[in-house]
Design an enzyme around this catalytic site. Structure first.
Site, PDB file in Angstrom:
ATOM      1  N   THR A 188     -11.241   1.521  86.212  1.00  0.00           N
ATOM      2  CA  THR A 188     -12.291   2.627  85.602  1.00  0.00           C
ATOM      3  C   THR A 188     -13.320   2.851  86.009  1.00  0.00           C
ATOM      4  O   THR A 188     -13.966   1.895  86.559  1.00  0.00           O
ATOM      5  CB  THR A 188     -12.202   2.313  83.839  1.00  0.00           C
ATOM      6  OG1 THR A 188     -10.812   2.073  83.499  1.00  0.00           O
ATOM      7  CG2 THR A 188     -12.909   3.221  83.354  1.00  0.00           C
ATOM      8  N   ARG A 216      -0.347   6.990  75.607  1.00  0.00           N
ATOM      9  CA  ARG A 216      -1.427   6.072  75.420  1.00  0.00           C
ATOM     10  C   ARG A 216      -2.747   6.592  75.897  1.00  0.00           C
ATOM     11  O   ARG A 216      -3.074   6.967  76.922  1.00  0.00           O
ATOM     12  CB  ARG A 216      -1.238   4.924  76.165  1.00  0.00           C
ATOM     13  CG  ARG A 216      -2.063   3.722  75.948  1.00  0.00           C
ATOM     14  CD  ARG A 216      -3.065   3.592  76.843  1.00  0.00           C
ATOM     15  NE  ARG A 216      -3.945   2.268  76.624  1.00  0.00           N
ATOM     16  CZ  ARG A 216      -5.103   1.906  77.542  1.00  0.00           C
ATOM     17  NH1 ARG A 216      -5.455   3.076  78.407  1.00  0.00           N
ATOM     18  NH2 ARG A 216      -5.860   1.103  77.217  1.00  0.00           N
ATOM     19  N   VAL A 217      -3.814   6.314  74.758  1.00  0.00           N
ATOM     20  CA  VAL A 217      -5.110   6.775  75.130  1.00  0.00           C
ATOM     21  C   VAL A 217      -5.858   5.462  74.993  1.00  0.00           C
ATOM     22  O   VAL A 217      -5.683   4.630  73.960  1.00  0.00           O
ATOM     23  CB  VAL A 217      -5.615   7.706  74.051  1.00  0.00           C
ATOM     24  CG1 VAL A 217      -7.074   7.978  74.326  1.00  0.00           C
ATOM     25  CG2 VAL A 217      -4.897   8.960  74.269  1.00  0.00           C
ATOM     26  N   GLY A 218      -6.851   5.223  76.017  1.00  0.00           N
ATOM     27  CA  GLY A 218      -7.899   4.222  76.112  1.00  0.00           C
ATOM     28  C   GLY A 218      -9.146   4.495  75.387  1.00  0.00           C
ATOM     29  O   GLY A 218      -9.182   5.334  74.806  1.00  0.00           O
ATOM     30  N   ASP A 219     -10.139   3.201  75.591  1.00  0.00           N
ATOM     31  CA  ASP A 219     -11.517   3.625  75.361  1.00  0.00           C
ATOM     32  C   ASP A 219     -12.376   4.648  76.063  1.00  0.00           C
ATOM     33  O   ASP A 219     -13.146   5.241  75.507  1.00  0.00           O
ATOM     34  CB  ASP A 219     -12.036   2.086  75.141  1.00  0.00           C
ATOM     35  CG  ASP A 219     -12.083   1.534  76.760  1.00  0.00           C
ATOM     36  OD1 ASP A 219     -11.106   1.919  77.428  1.00  0.00           O
ATOM     37  OD2 ASP A 219     -13.295   1.329  77.174  1.00  0.00           O
ATOM     38  N   THR A 239     -15.787  -0.767  80.493  1.00  0.00           N
ATOM     39  CA  THR A 239     -14.641  -0.952  81.074  1.00  0.00           C
ATOM     40  C   THR A 239     -13.989  -2.149  80.715  1.00  0.00           C
ATOM     41  O   THR A 239     -14.611  -3.162  80.407  1.00  0.00           O
ATOM     42  CB  THR A 239     -14.805  -0.997  82.755  1.00  0.00           C
ATOM     43  OG1 THR A 239     -13.265  -1.260  83.342  1.00  0.00           O
ATOM     44  CG2 THR A 239     -15.859  -1.815  83.216  1.00  0.00           C
ATOM     45  N   GLY A 240     -12.650  -2.188  80.469  1.00  0.00           N
ATOM     46  CA  GLY A 240     -12.013  -3.426  80.067  1.00  0.00           C
ATOM     47  C   GLY A 240     -10.911  -3.079  79.439  1.00  0.00           C
ATOM     48  O   GLY A 240     -10.148  -1.967  79.310  1.00  0.00           O
ATOM     49  N   THR A 241     -10.396  -4.082  78.556  1.00  0.00           N
ATOM     50  CA  THR A 241      -9.152  -3.882  77.730  1.00  0.00           C
ATOM     51  C   THR A 241      -9.429  -2.744  76.687  1.00  0.00           C
ATOM     52  O   THR A 241      -9.854  -3.167  75.406  1.00  0.00           O
ATOM     53  CB  THR A 241      -8.682  -5.277  77.151  1.00  0.00           C
ATOM     54  OG1 THR A 241      -9.872  -5.785  76.653  1.00  0.00           O
ATOM     55  CG2 THR A 241      -8.117  -6.087  78.097  1.00  0.00           C
ATOM     56  N   GLY A 242      -8.866  -1.682  76.932  1.00  0.00           N
ATOM     57  CA  GLY A 242      -9.086  -0.349  76.151  1.00  0.00           C
ATOM     58  C   GLY A 242      -8.982  -0.611  74.605  1.00  0.00           C
ATOM     59  O   GLY A 242      -9.818  -0.273  73.888  1.00  0.00           O
TER      60      GLY A 242
HETATM   61  N1  ASP Z   1     -10.614   0.837  79.603  1.00  0.00           N
HETATM   62  C1  ASP Z   1      -9.504   1.170  80.511  1.00  0.00           C
HETATM   63  C2  ASP Z   1      -8.343   1.401  79.545  1.00  0.00           C
HETATM   64  O1  ASP Z   1      -7.912   0.818  78.612  1.00  0.00           O
HETATM   65  C3  ASP Z   1      -9.255   0.244  81.505  1.00  0.00           C
HETATM   66  C4  ASP Z   1     -10.288  -0.497  82.343  1.00  0.00           C
HETATM   67  O2  ASP Z   1     -11.447  -0.311  82.254  1.00  0.00           O
HETATM   68  O3  ASP Z   1      -9.999  -1.022  83.346  1.00  0.00           O
HETATM   69  O4  ASP Z   1      -7.851   2.522  79.968  1.00  0.00           O
END
Ligand code: ASP
Length: 325
Positions: A188, A216-219, A239-242
């Site tokens: 991201t 699916r929608v992330g953060d 950025t990370g585990t959405g």
């Molecule tokens: N945050 C993003 C998501 O969950 C993924 C990422 O930042 O690597 O879609």
């Protein structure tokens, strides 16, 4: 409106946090990442040094990374379980707290521009799916065939993930996730900027997770989770585990600590990452305030990141402990 030359401005960017393995990243590959990060910083710098707005700087910086196949945003986005690229992005302006977001789009070359068009040209804060693609086309944004987003290495990642039947976070090679990829995977993208007029803005763009369920929608497209900006506190991109960043209201939680508890930026970000970690997630945050104070924090083994301010010297980092300028 013009501002005196000595008024501080700054841009901070990220290109994803995750398991970035120093031993697997060749010097050539590292140089290419740093080169695109530098191009992104320079694009934002050109806007800010010319007296342009923080929003335009955020867009300019993110577009460079969306157009690069290296990052999981725009071209180079990961594939969902059905072999499609579903993109999402969001943007927010700290002076007005106007915001725009898109999710599940498949034909807009630069999702960050679609998010911005929603912010500026519609009464809405978020559009999804076909409605968002149609709106972007009506606004004259560049529309591409969904194939434009296809890159061989992301396709390969999907095939591996399908084999393992595992939803995995892009660039995650953690041992607590059964699927361990040996590929270089990077994520991201995001940017936060302070302009010469004293305003801040934030934006984030992503392809999400390899092998994610369709829809699916992330953060990254959720205001308050992946993106937030308020001139009274900070502009933030995550950025990370959405899923965990959504549940932690990560971007807003960070801004709220600065505004209500007067926490220094790094401490606020670290506290948020600790909260994310308590519910099983990890990642990184970039943030800055109207004075130009900034932080780039992460609790993964690496985060692509960079910053540039008045002197025009682009600083980039990937691994922990690289001294900020
Ligand atoms: N945050 C993003 C998501 O969950 C993924 C990422 O930042 O690597 O879609």
């Amino acid at each position: 409106m013009t501002a005196p030359d000595d008024v501080p401005f700054r841009l901070v960017i990220h290109g994803g946090a995750g398991a970035i393995n120093r031993s697997r990243l060749t010097a050539e590959r590292e140089a290419v990442y740093r080169q695109v990060l530098t191009q992104s910083l320079n694009a934002g710098y050109a806007v800010l040094s010319g007296g342009g707005s923080c929003i335009d700087a955020v867009i300019a910086a993110i577009v460079v990374m969306e157009d690069s196949p290296l990052f999981n945003a725009g071209k180079g986005s990961v594939f969902n379980h059905e072999g499609q690229n579903e993109l999402e992005a969001s943007i927010m302006e700290g002076a007005t707290r106007l915001a725009g977001a898109v999710a599940g789009i498949t034909t807009v070359r630069n999702p960050i521009r679609a998010a911005h068009a929603i912010m500026m040209k519609s009464p809405h804060a978020m559009l999804i799916g076909r409605g968002a693609d149609t709106f972007a086309a009506e606004q004259g944004l560049e529309i591409v065939d969904p194939d434009y987003f296809h890159t061989p290495h992301r396709w390969e990642q999907l095939q591996k993930a399908l084999t393992k039947e595992q939803v995995l976070r892009d660039h995650d090679a953690d041992s607590n996730i059964p699927f361990v990829s040996t590929d270089e995977k990077h994520g991201t993208v995001g940017a936060v900027a302070l302009d010469r007029h004293g305003n801040i803005a934030a934006g984030t763009s992503t392809g999400g997770l390899t092998n994610k369920r369709r829809g699916r929608v992330g953060d990254s497209s959720i205001i308050g989770a992946g993106t937030y900006a308020d001139n009274r506190s900070v502009a933030v991109s995550a950025t990370g585990t959405g899923e965990m960043f959504i549940r932690a209201a990560a971007a807003y939680q960070t801004a709220a600590q600065v505004m209500m508890l007067r926490k220094p930026l790094r401490e606020a970000a670290d506290n948020t990452l600790a909260e994310v970690s308590k519910i099983g997630g990890d990642g990184g945050l970039i943030l800055l305030n109207v004075k130009g104070d900034y932080a780039m924090q992460f609790n993964t083994s690496g985060m692509h990141r960079g910053t540039i301010s008045n002197d025009g010297i682009a600083w980039t980092g990937i691994f922990p402990g690289e001294p900020d300028i």
